[in-house]
Design an enzyme around this catalytic site. Structure first.
Site, PDB file in Angstrom:
ATOM      1  N   TYR A 148       0.814  -1.210   0.000  1.00 39.08           N
ATOM      2  CA  TYR A 148       0.000   0.000   0.000  1.00 39.08           C
ATOM      3  C   TYR A 148       0.850   1.264   0.000  1.00 39.08           C
ATOM      4  O   TYR A 148       0.330   2.361   0.190  1.00 39.08           O
ATOM      5  CB  TYR A 148      -0.955  -0.007   1.197  1.00 39.08           C
ATOM      6  CG  TYR A 148      -2.088  -0.990   1.016  1.00 39.08           C
ATOM      7  CD1 TYR A 148      -1.815  -2.350   0.928  1.00 39.08           C
ATOM      8  CD2 TYR A 148      -3.392  -0.585   0.914  1.00 39.08           C
ATOM      9  CE1 TYR A 148      -2.828  -3.270   0.751  1.00 39.08           C
ATOM     10  CE2 TYR A 148      -4.422  -1.496   0.743  1.00 39.08           C
ATOM     11  CZ  TYR A 148      -4.131  -2.837   0.658  1.00 39.08           C
ATOM     12  OH  TYR A 148      -5.140  -3.748   0.473  1.00 39.08           O
ATOM     13  N   LYS A 195       2.939 -14.829   4.461  1.00 42.12           N
ATOM     14  CA  LYS A 195       3.275 -15.721   3.338  1.00 42.12           C
ATOM     15  C   LYS A 195       4.793 -15.852   3.304  1.00 42.12           C
ATOM     16  O   LYS A 195       5.437 -15.604   2.284  1.00 42.12           O
ATOM     17  CB  LYS A 195       2.709 -15.106   2.048  1.00 42.12           C
ATOM     18  CG  LYS A 195       2.775 -15.988   0.834  1.00 42.12           C
ATOM     19  CD  LYS A 195       1.744 -17.085   0.810  1.00 42.12           C
ATOM     20  CE  LYS A 195       1.939 -17.985  -0.402  1.00 42.12           C
ATOM     21  NZ  LYS A 195       1.130 -19.202  -0.361  1.00 42.12           N
ATOM     22  N   ASP A 228      -2.669 -18.402   3.103  1.00 41.80           N
ATOM     23  CA  ASP A 228      -3.661 -19.085   2.260  1.00 41.80           C
ATOM     24  C   ASP A 228      -4.460 -20.117   3.056  1.00 41.80           C
ATOM     25  O   ASP A 228      -5.688 -20.122   3.017  1.00 41.80           O
ATOM     26  CB  ASP A 228      -3.044 -19.694   0.988  1.00 41.80           C
ATOM     27  CG  ASP A 228      -1.653 -20.231   1.199  1.00 41.80           C
ATOM     28  OD1 ASP A 228      -1.198 -20.261   2.349  1.00 41.80           O
ATOM     29  OD2 ASP A 228      -1.011 -20.626   0.208  1.00 41.80           O
ATOM     30  N   ASP A 252      -6.630  -6.576   4.719  1.00 42.95           N
ATOM     31  CA  ASP A 252      -7.698  -5.918   3.973  1.00 42.95           C
ATOM     32  C   ASP A 252      -8.676  -6.966   3.451  1.00 42.95           C
ATOM     33  O   ASP A 252      -9.900  -6.850   3.598  1.00 42.95           O
ATOM     34  CB  ASP A 252      -7.046  -5.152   2.801  1.00 42.95           C
ATOM     35  CG  ASP A 252      -7.986  -4.141   2.177  1.00 42.95           C
ATOM     36  OD1 ASP A 252      -9.133  -4.031   2.634  1.00 42.95           O
ATOM     37  OD2 ASP A 252      -7.568  -3.461   1.222  1.00 42.95           O
TER      38      ASP A 252
END
Ligand code: NAD
Length: 509
Positions: A148, A195, A228, A252
């Site tokens: 972002y 991740k 995930d 988000d």
């Protein structure tokens, strides 16, 4: 229906003797776009009726400002109000699509250092239909970093880049905040999602900092999940989770999923907390599809406002509003987004409009819910006021420059031909070691099956025994490449920090 301004509502409340002006906390209010003005009017009506001791001052943000030429959707003078009141109750806004417009939310969060985005998501079964009646969790999303940053570049005909930045102070602040939030709010577990199996340096840092800080909170269980499988579990077994802390993008996405799983995205509020300023809002957007109809659910913004009241030290008013709101759900009072569930439960004429819903909450002020656990807020679990150790910068590591990645725009040659061209520019200090395309090694020993774009990363490392190079060696290499007609896009230095590689290997290297 007349929408009173906050100033009108304040004047009415003061005239009715609900509060003395000298005890009022100034807050900045923005009515936003789309359904924003409708849900803000409903929210402020409830706040004032409950005796919230606030003095709202209104600023304009959003579409009108964008179209007036303010590329971030806010006028320079509005910052004065925000910096003065340090508390912002904000309705959703519409970000015009197309280039040239920056997201106002991202601008506000970053400019005011609102590093923690706190999104409680709770199911209200059996009154609101949901497949996950036990869902009760809080997502603590890092709010300033990650993808972002808005640092994006087009580098070649075919390739665009967005820079993912993760910092140690950013990780420490958000992870510590998540544990402090859990401790202050009686939460039992904090789950980190990242991740780091793929992004070993950036997400790896987030996970590492989580492991460092969790030991300071032995009474709180802590675990880590790859995002995930974490998101998949969240969607199927949300009762596994209590507090989730995660980088910006993942947070988000999963917070919208979790809110929607409770029955409607219109139900969740959120707090954006910084060291000095805090912003409170609904998690949803401006819903242009239902704007102007008076049917939007004001609950998300109202619950954001409840968090604001706790933050500014008015927990009793916050609890009164929250409990009255729970009573409306128990009584089957629903807006259109929850209509089906309401009909099934209570047979109350449906649906309630935004303002009728607000009036229904006001009628119930002072009541406690019978089926839901009544809400209690303690004086100042306000996280902005909770003690948090300041970030202490560690001594600088010994940094050694050991090579350079040179990124090249080139569409005519295959990997072997490119290696021959680029390798001809080897200098005494720097030699071509590897070429990758989108991260996969294509030279030496690439696979013919690998699809290649026009964007190549050429890794040069020291040709000397010491392994170290100097900055001027890179300048000399770039000079040689430029002389050879190579289209260099950019470079990234390869460094070690206290002997540990500060760069990832190529896939297949
Ligand atoms: P959205 O959240 O506005 O709407 C998604 C869906 O949910 C729509 O069908 C809408 O009708 C419904 N919905 C949302 N809030 C509701 C409520 N309170 N009551 C009943 N139904 C509700 O998302 P979108 O349509 O993708 O975005 C619309 C605009 O909002 C875009 O311009 C986007 O940039 C902006 N946006 C702003 C914010 C913010 O200001 N914080 C956040 C997200 C999106």
């Amino acid at each position: 229906m007349k929408n009173d301004t906050p100033e009108d509502l304040l004047a009415q409340a003061t005239a009715h003797g609900q509060h003395a002006p000298d005890t009022l906390v100034p807050i900045t209010v923005a009515h936003g776009d789309g359904i924003g003005p409708e849900i803000m009017a409903a929210t402020l009506k409830v706040l004032m009726a409950a005796g919230a001791r606030i003095a709202p001052e209104t600023i304009e943000i959003g579409e009108k400002l964008y179209h007036a030429g303010h590329s971030s959707g806010i006028a320079p003078e509005s910052w004065d109000s925000l910096r003065r009141t340090k508390v912002f109750l904000k309705a959703p806004i519409t970000t015009p699509s197309g280039g040239g417009y920056k997201s106002l939310n991202v601008t506000i969060r970053k400019t005011l250092g609102l590093y923690a985005n706190v999104r409680p998501c709770v199911s209200y079964a059996p009154f609101v239909a949901t497949q996950h009646p036990k869902l009760d969790l809080v997502i603590v999303r890092e709010n300033e970093e990650d993808l972002y940053g808005g640092i994006e570049h087009r580098q070649t005909d075919e390739v665009f880049q967005c820079l993912k930045l993760i910092s140690r102070p950013g990780c420490e602040k958000i992870v510590r905040y998540a544990f402090e939030y859990a401790r202050a709010n009686g939460r039992k577990k904090v789950t980190c999602m990242s991740k780091d199996n793929i992004m070993k340096l950036t997400d790896g840092l987030f996970h590492q900092v989580f492991d460092e800080i969790r030991v300071e909170y032995p009474e709180i269980a802590a675990d880590h999940m790859i995002i995930d499988i974490g998101a998949a579990r969240l969607a199927t077994r949300p009762e596994l989770f209590d507090v989730i802390v995660t980088p910006n993008l993942y947070g988000d996405i999963i917070s919208d999923i979790a809110a929607e799983m409770t029955g409607s995205v219109g139900l969740a509020g959120s707090a954006n907390i910084g060291e000095q300023v805090a912003m409170f809002e609904a998690i949803h957007g401006s819903a242009p599809d239902i704007a102007g109809k008076g049917i939007a659910n004001p609950s998300g913004l109202l619950l954001g406002a409840v968090m604001m009241l706790v933050h500014i030290g008015q927990p009793a008013v916050a609890a009164q509003i929250h409990n009255a709101w729970l009573c409306t759900l128990e009584d089957g009072v629903f807006t259109a987004d929850l209509q089906g569930a309401g009909r099934a439960q209570a047979g109350v004429p449906m649906p309630f409009g935004s303002m009728d819903f607000a009036d229904a909450i006001i009628e119930r002020l002072g009541r406690l819910p019978e089926r839901f656990q009544p809400v209690q807020y303690q004086q100042a679990p306000a996280m902005a006021q909770a003690p948090r150790p300041l970030y202490v910068r560690a001594p600088a590591a010994r940094k050694a420059l050991v090579g350079v990645d040179v990124f090249v725009h080139q569409s005519a040659l295959n990997a072997d031909a490119l290696a021959a061209q680029i390798g001809a520019s080897n200098t005494a200090a720097l030699r071509l070691q590897m070429i990758t395309n989108r991260g996969v090694k294509v030279w030496p020993g690439g696979f013919p099956e690998t699809f290649c774009t026009d964007h190549w990363r050429c890794r040069f490392t020291a040709g000397t025994d010491s392994g170290e190079i100097a900055q001027r060696d890179i300048v000399a290499l770039l000079g040689a490449l430029t002389d050879a007609g190579v289209d260099v896009i950019k470079t990234e230095n390869l460094c070690t920090f206290d002997g540990v590689k500060g760069f990832a290997l190529g896939q297949g290297q």
